[in-house]
Enzyme design. Structure first.
Site, PDB file in Angstrom:
ATOM      1  N   GLU A 475       0.828  -1.208   0.000  1.00  0.00           N
ATOM      2  CA  GLU A 475       0.000   0.000   0.000  1.00  0.00           C
ATOM      3  C   GLU A 475       0.859   1.253   0.000  1.00  0.00           C
ATOM      4  OE1 GLU A 475      -2.899  -0.349  -0.856  1.00  0.00           O
ATOM      5  OE2 GLU A 475      -3.061  -2.498  -0.446  1.00  0.00           O
ATOM      6  N   HIS A 478       1.811   2.141  -3.494  1.00  0.00           N
ATOM      7  CA  HIS A 478       0.754   2.935  -4.147  1.00  0.00           C
ATOM      8  C   HIS A 478       0.830   4.377  -3.645  1.00  0.00           C
ATOM      9  CE1 HIS A 478      -1.401  -0.191  -6.235  1.00  0.00           C
ATOM     10  NE2 HIS A 478      -1.689  -0.877  -5.147  1.00  0.00           N
ATOM     11  N   HIS A 481       3.475   6.445  -5.280  1.00  0.00           N
ATOM     12  CA  HIS A 481       3.082   6.798  -6.647  1.00  0.00           C
ATOM     13  C   HIS A 481       2.212   8.063  -6.622  1.00  0.00           C
ATOM     14  CE1 HIS A 481       1.955   4.680 -10.734  1.00  0.00           C
ATOM     15  NE2 HIS A 481       2.754   5.701 -10.899  1.00  0.00           N
TER      16      HIS A 481
HETATM   17 ZN    ZN Z   1      -2.498  -2.841  -4.972  1.00  0.00          ZN
END
Ligand code: ZN
Length: 693
Positions: A475, A478, A481
């Site tokens: 997580e 992510h 990002h």
């Molecule tokens: Zn994912």
């Protein structure tokens, strides 16, 4: 209370990229806030549509600002519904969802707006657009076309009718699966029948029975119960019975034959999807679906999956032979049936590695894991992360700020780590505020990271399993990002505009540091002794990673191929029934022959009622990207600074502002190579690129 008063005081209508004021937000603010944003949006769309001289600043800039304000009102609603659910929040959330869906459809089919974006793509200014500007316009045009905007009158009406039918068929498909799942149960009163089941599964079955005022245990087909039985139940006939009930859900086969049969819906969905794709000028729904993805064509996905299958199947066959032998010699199972596979594999795993996730917990206290995660991030990408005080929705939620090497603020995130009543299960990253450039300067991104770890008890820290450590890294990948983006346009900054099959790259990529000795040393410290995870445990953990990897791989490939071919081979006259197609796919890749009553496709909700239609391959696709990206670190150094900066600059900072394949090539210097994934999973040990020393 009159609307304007509500608007004035509504904490969901405050924007400007600030952290939401969680204490003040209540469910009754949700609908008025969304209604206010939508009417503002509608007014703006009609104003913009009348522009006689369309330009970036007269069309995209005002729409982007309005969408961002809407996003900032919607994010806290979506989030609070997920982490602090109450009946009032659920009602408010669902109401907003309906309003937003209608608005989205309206925007997608707005012909005037579409013409403006078309004009922008050929505008005199266009050659001077940045890559992010170009991608924003390309993406917008594509979405208009996929929404059927440029069809002629009757075709447009047909498109709308098909979309409405498909939405309805999809939700009926899902309801049938749900009803069929809940429509089966087995009442047991003798504990010996349940031998082998873990305590958690026993407790679930006991609670079910209690709720119905019955003695003993009630087994259902809910996934935790189903998988508990398949993996652990010693009673073979119980496994067989539960297996049969599970794989015949929503079908023409017993025990509930014909009651919720999805077969006619599958035919209708595939037929209508094909027609819809043809209307928009695509040869098949597979092509329509891939228009939004990183993969270029159905043929490319097909050969990608075939290649993976070719390399994995021999390994899967060896694993099956190994498992058969073990089942025969040690478990007394003469022939390995579909309902024995998971059970035998679990027994063999325990016999071979004696490694339990529970036993690893003392090595992974959450504060140490977080500290290690931030150290890994800092060494890789040169950023620093520190805790900050911010208003949150629950006392245990933490807030952190992320800064660049020179102290420049990049963004912030909330970490809501623990399970709690009213909080959705699982783990996820969501956007709170997205990065964009405004008249006032840069709006910094804010992310929500949510997990469901066991809360601390008895004054000690929360202790994680290794799988939970992986979840946190995933997580956080992510999150990076979203947070490290340098893109100034919200539509393509962070994870926005990143295709479905590429979005899992940073998340799966970051998990790799939890499999390396050096990474594990940073995230582990025994809660009593402070000792890092010992070498012997690391060795067993790494070995267990590739246990039965070939069989898992071919199973995922089977589902992905079924999905792809069901949507690619849909021309009238040539299409086979889903059952015949599945049999063909199995003959090509599977190593376990299921009984003939198996109706897997009838409960394949991912593709018939979820968003995965012709997208199931994405799981494997992203794994290849992530493994291959990590392989560069194996080659150049686990914490190589140049490599970390390159990943940051080519992938994390660029978000959806450029073609995903181009960005990957920029980082890797070539197209993705599947061998790194096969090597990590122990499927292809001969592949080059072994880690250095
Ligand atoms: Zn994912």
């Amino acid at each position: 209370m009159p609307r304007h008063d509500m608007t004035k005081q509504n904490p969901l209508l405050i924007d400007g990229g600030e952290s939401p004021s969680f204490h003040r937000i209540a469910p009754e603010h949700a609908v008025p806030a969304i209604e206010a944003r939508l009417s503002e949006g509608r007014a703006l769309v009609s104003e913009v549509s009348n522009t006689s001289h369309p330009s970036w600043s007269s069309v995209v800039t005002p729409l982007e600002a309005a969408d961002d304000r809407l996003g900032q009102s919607w994010a806290p609603i979506r989030h609070l519904h997920a982490v602090a659910d109450t009946p009032a929040w659920r009602r408010a959330y669902n109401h907003c969802l309906t309003l937003l869906e209608a608005y989205r459809t309206e925007r997608g089919q707005n012909d005037a707006l579409y013409r403006l974006y078309e004009a922008l793509s050929t505008h005199p200014e266009a050659p001077g657009y940045s890559p992010a500007q170009r991608k924003t316009i390309e993406d917008a045009l594509r979405e208009f076309r996929l929404a059927g905007v440029d069809l002629c009158g009757p075709d447009k009406a047909r498109f709308k009718a098909l979309s409405a039918d498909l939405a309805e068929l999809g939700s009926r498909f899902g309801e049938n699966v749900l009803d069929a799942t809940q429509g089966w149960r087995k009442h047991l009163t003798r504990p010996e029948t349940l031998a082998g089941l873990p305590d958690t599964v026993m407790a679930l079955a006991r609670a079910r029975a209690e709720r119905e005022g019955r003695e003993g245990w009630l087994l259902t087909l809910d996934f935790p119960v189903y998988s508990g039985v398949m993996n652990h139940a010693l009673d073979r006939s119980l496994r067989e019975e539960v297996y049969e009930a599970y794989v015949t859900r929503a079908s023409d086969q017993s025990p509930n034959a014909g009651k919720w049969d999805n077969a006619p819906l599958i035919e209708a969905i595939l037929t209508k999807r094909h027609e819809l794709a043809r209307l928009c000028g695509f040869a098949s729904y597979a092509e329509y679906s891939l228009a939004r993805k990183m993969a270029d064509s159905p043929e490319q996905v097909r050969s990608f999956l075939a290649d993976l299958a070719r390399r994995s199947k021999p390994v899967a066959e060896r694993e099956r032979a190994d498992l058969e032998e073990y089942a025969r010699e040690d478990l007394g199972l003469d022939s390995l049936q579909a309902w024995d596979v998971a059970f035998a594999a679990e027994q063999l795993r325990q016999a071979r590695f004696s490694l339990s996730q529970e036993a690893l917990r003392p090595y992974f206290p959450l504060p140490k894991v977080l500290d290690g995660l931030f150290t890994v991030t800092s060494r890789l990408f040169g950023v620093s992360i520190t805790g900050t005080a911010a208003e949150t929705w629950a006392p245990e939620v933490q807030c952190f700020e992320i800064r660049d090497r020179d102290g420049e603020r990049l963004g912030s995130f909330y970490l809501d780590a623990f399970a709690r009543d009213g909080k959705r299960g699982g783990a996820w990253m969501d956007e709170c505020v997205g990065r964009r450039r405004t008249e006032r300067g840069i709006q910094h991104p804010i992310a929500f990271l949510s997990c469901n770890f066991a809360p601390p008890v008895g004054g000690g820290p929360s202790l994680l399993t290794h799988e939970e450590v992986l979840t946190l890294f995933h997580e956080f990948g992510h999150g990076l990002h979203h947070l490290l983006t340098r893109v100034d346009i919200a539509a393509v900054s962070g994870i926005n505009g990143v295709p479905w099959d590429a979005v899992e790259l940073p998340s799966q990529f970051l998990e790799n540091w939890c499999w390396e000795e050096e990474g594990l040393a940073l995230v582990s410290a025994h809660v009593q002794t402070g000792e890092a995870l010992p070498a012997d445990l690391i060795r067993r953990l790494r070995k267990a990673r590739s246990f039965m990897a070939g069989m898992q791989m071919v199973r995922q490939i089977e589902f992905a191929l079924l999905d792809l071919r069901a949507h690619a081979e849909t021309a009238p006259g040539t299409r086979r029934s889903i059952l015949a197609l599945h049999a063909e796919v199995r003959a090509e890749v599977a190593v376990i022959e299921p009984p003939c009553y198996n109706r897997f496709a009838n409960a394949f909700t991912h593709i018939f009622s979820g968003g995965y239609a012709c997208g199931y391959y994405s799981y494997k696709w992203a794994e290849v990207l992530a493994a291959d990206a990590f392989a560069r670190f194996e080659e150049e150094g686990l914490f190589d600074e140049k490599c970390g900066q390159a990943f940051r600059q080519s992938i994390l900072e660029r978000g959806g502002s450029e073609d995903a394949m181009a960005l990957f090539r920029e980082f890797r210097g070539r197209a993705p190579d599947i061998r790194a994934l096969l090597r990590h999973r122990g499927i292809d040990r001969t592949a080059p690129g072994q880690p250095r020393g």
